[in-house]
Design an enzyme around this catalytic site. Structure first.
Site, mmCIF file in Angstrom:
data_model
loop_
_atom_site.group_PDB
_atom_site.id
_atom_site.type_symbol
_atom_site.label_atom_id
_atom_site.label_comp_id
_atom_site.label_asym_id
_atom_site.label_seq_id
_atom_site.Cartn_x
_atom_site.Cartn_y
_atom_site.Cartn_z
ATOM 1 N N GLU A 48 31.713 39.582 39.980
ATOM 2 C CA GLU A 48 30.754 38.926 39.351
ATOM 3 C C GLU A 48 29.686 39.238 39.588
ATOM 4 O O GLU A 48 29.077 38.443 40.436
ATOM 5 C CB GLU A 48 31.494 37.731 39.861
ATOM 6 C CG GLU A 48 30.294 36.359 38.438
ATOM 7 C CD GLU A 48 30.566 35.311 37.763
ATOM 8 O OE1 GLU A 48 30.140 34.502 37.179
ATOM 9 O OE2 GLU A 48 32.005 34.998 38.876
ATOM 10 N N LYS A 179 47.831 26.347 49.672
ATOM 11 C CA LYS A 179 47.479 27.150 48.879
ATOM 12 C C LYS A 179 47.879 26.240 47.049
ATOM 13 O O LYS A 179 48.445 26.962 45.891
ATOM 14 C CB LYS A 179 48.151 28.532 49.181
ATOM 15 C CG LYS A 179 47.569 29.211 49.876
ATOM 16 C CD LYS A 179 48.779 30.349 50.068
ATOM 17 C CE LYS A 179 47.763 30.938 51.728
ATOM 18 N NZ LYS A 179 48.989 31.827 51.714
ATOM 19 N N ASP A 255 42.602 34.816 53.632
ATOM 20 C CA ASP A 255 43.975 34.902 52.433
ATOM 21 C C ASP A 255 43.496 34.347 51.339
ATOM 22 O O ASP A 255 42.797 32.388 51.040
ATOM 23 C CB ASP A 255 44.905 34.380 53.250
ATOM 24 C CG ASP A 255 46.396 34.438 52.215
ATOM 25 O OD1 ASP A 255 46.058 34.204 50.818
ATOM 26 O OD2 ASP A 255 47.277 33.803 52.707
ATOM 27 N N HIS A 350 23.258 35.738 33.216
ATOM 28 C CA HIS A 350 24.009 36.883 33.182
ATOM 29 C C HIS A 350 24.708 38.575 31.842
ATOM 30 O O HIS A 350 24.396 39.248 32.585
ATOM 31 C CB HIS A 350 25.458 36.094 33.122
ATOM 32 C CG HIS A 350 26.307 35.188 34.121
ATOM 33 N ND1 HIS A 350 27.186 35.358 33.985
ATOM 34 C CD2 HIS A 350 26.071 34.452 34.075
ATOM 35 C CE1 HIS A 350 27.814 34.825 35.358
ATOM 36 N NE2 HIS A 350 26.932 33.633 35.354
#
Length: 363
Positions: A48, A179, A255, A350
């Site tokens: 991005e 997670k 991670d 953007h």
């Protein structure tokens, strides 16, 4: 027949992570607080492309304030929950009391599993005949997943041998919680709990962010607080913590799946007589400077450049990395919310930045 030796794989090209994710350094960020006082650029690996200038705008603003972004490390612990089974809730409750009575011996067992693991606390939850035990550890400079699991495995084996009426259920019981976005992590924390905050003068808000403190504070309430409440968010009220965390995690060998709980956090914005108070609180920053993923050349180079491979007391390098991550989140969060107070600004940025990046990459 002799099999041919495969050709060695080429190393990652300069400027990318090992997975060829584009990586750039932005900043420098100016930070202060109870862990570090520094100015440093930070690496972000992302597809991005508007994220780099967005975070960089927040970093520029941090340098207009003497103290920069104040970062406060509030707590740190890695958790692993285990499940044991009994025949009745009464037996499970008796077992839970027996576990808490054995804390000293459990701490000794934990120390035997690692030079750096320390058992901080044990919490329990009983559902029918099921006993969930949530072990909380300090893990030095490691994020601590494997260290906590190794210790929990030893503790579980000891308890099954010593506490009557219980039997093995699972080494991982989802009460950690690993997670997954849960209330317990937001309440009790998992990893590093850090708040990053800044007070931006009114003139800087107008000149650099093209808005006002009142408009940002209003948008934060309506979007991040009310909007997230209506969406059913869990212990979370922010615009896009996950964007900055993923880019920072990929660049520093973390991670990446830990952004699930890591992005649970709360943004606060206040209009203080025209000046903008802005803070990001992240109770679940799971980062480390040693362990899996840290042996890659580009990760070692990045951690060294961040000052996170220094000869410091155990745990201090990981604490520094955590506050740098939190400050990076604040920079990107501030920039995005400011842009969203102005109609059309976000999409224009953007479109312009992604077209520029796409044209450059196509050459």
């Amino acid at each position: 027949m002799t099999r041919p030796t495969p050709a060695p794989k080429p190393s990652a090209p300069t400027g990318t992570s090992a997975a060829h994710v584009p990586l750039r350094w932005v900043g420098p960020l100016r930070i202060s607080g109870n862990v570090a006082v520094t100015e440093t650029e930070v690496p972000l690996a992302t597809y991005e492309s508007p994220l780099w200038p967005s975070v960089n705008r927040g970093a520029q603003i941090s340098r207009t304030v003497d103290a920069g972004i104040r970062t406060t490390l509030v707590d740190e612990r890695m958790t692993r929950s285990v499940l044991v089974e009994a025949d009745t809730a009464e037996t499970a409750y008796a077992a839970a009391r027996a576990v808490h009575d054995r804390l000293d011996e459990l701490r000794a067992i934990t120390r035997a599993t690692s030079r750096f693991a320390e058992l901080l606390a044990v919490r329990h939850e009983i559902t029918g005949p099921l006993l969930f035990l949530r072990f909380e550890f300090s893990t030095g400079d490691a994020s601590g997943h494997n260290m906590a699991t190794l210790a929990a495995d030893a503790l579980l084996g000891h308890l099954l041998a010593q506490v009557p009426g219980i039997r093995y259920g699972s080494i991982s019981a989802n009460y950690c919680t690993d997670k997954k976005a849960t209330a317990i992590n937001g309440i009790l924390g998992r990893g590093k709990n850090v708040t990053a905050e800044i007070l931006i003068p009114e003139a800087v808000v107008a000149a650099r962010l093209h808005t006002t403190a009142a408009r940002i504070a209003r948008l934060n309430v309506h979007k991040n607080l009310v909007g997230t409440l209506l969406a059913g968010g869990i212990r979370s009220a922010n615009a896009h913590y996950a964007n900055m965390l993923l880019a920072f995690y990929l660049a520093t060998g973390q991670d990446a799946a830990n952004i699930v709980e890591g992005s649970q956090g709360i943004t606060l914005a206040e209009d203080r007589d025209g000046d903008l108070y802005f803070s990001c609180t992240l109770p679940n920053l799971i980062v480390g400077t040693v362990g899996n993923g840290k042996g890659l050349d580009f990760v070692q180079e990045n951690l060294t450049a961040l000052g996170c491979r220094e000869d410091r007391p155990v745990g201090d390098n990981a604490r520094r990395l955590a506050v740098l991550a939190a400050a990076t989140v604040l920079c990107g969060e501030l920039s995005l919310l400011a842009a969203q107070t102005n109609p059309g600004e976000l999409m224009k940025a953007h479109t312009r930045l992604e077209r520029l990046t796409g044209a450059r990459d196509a050459r």
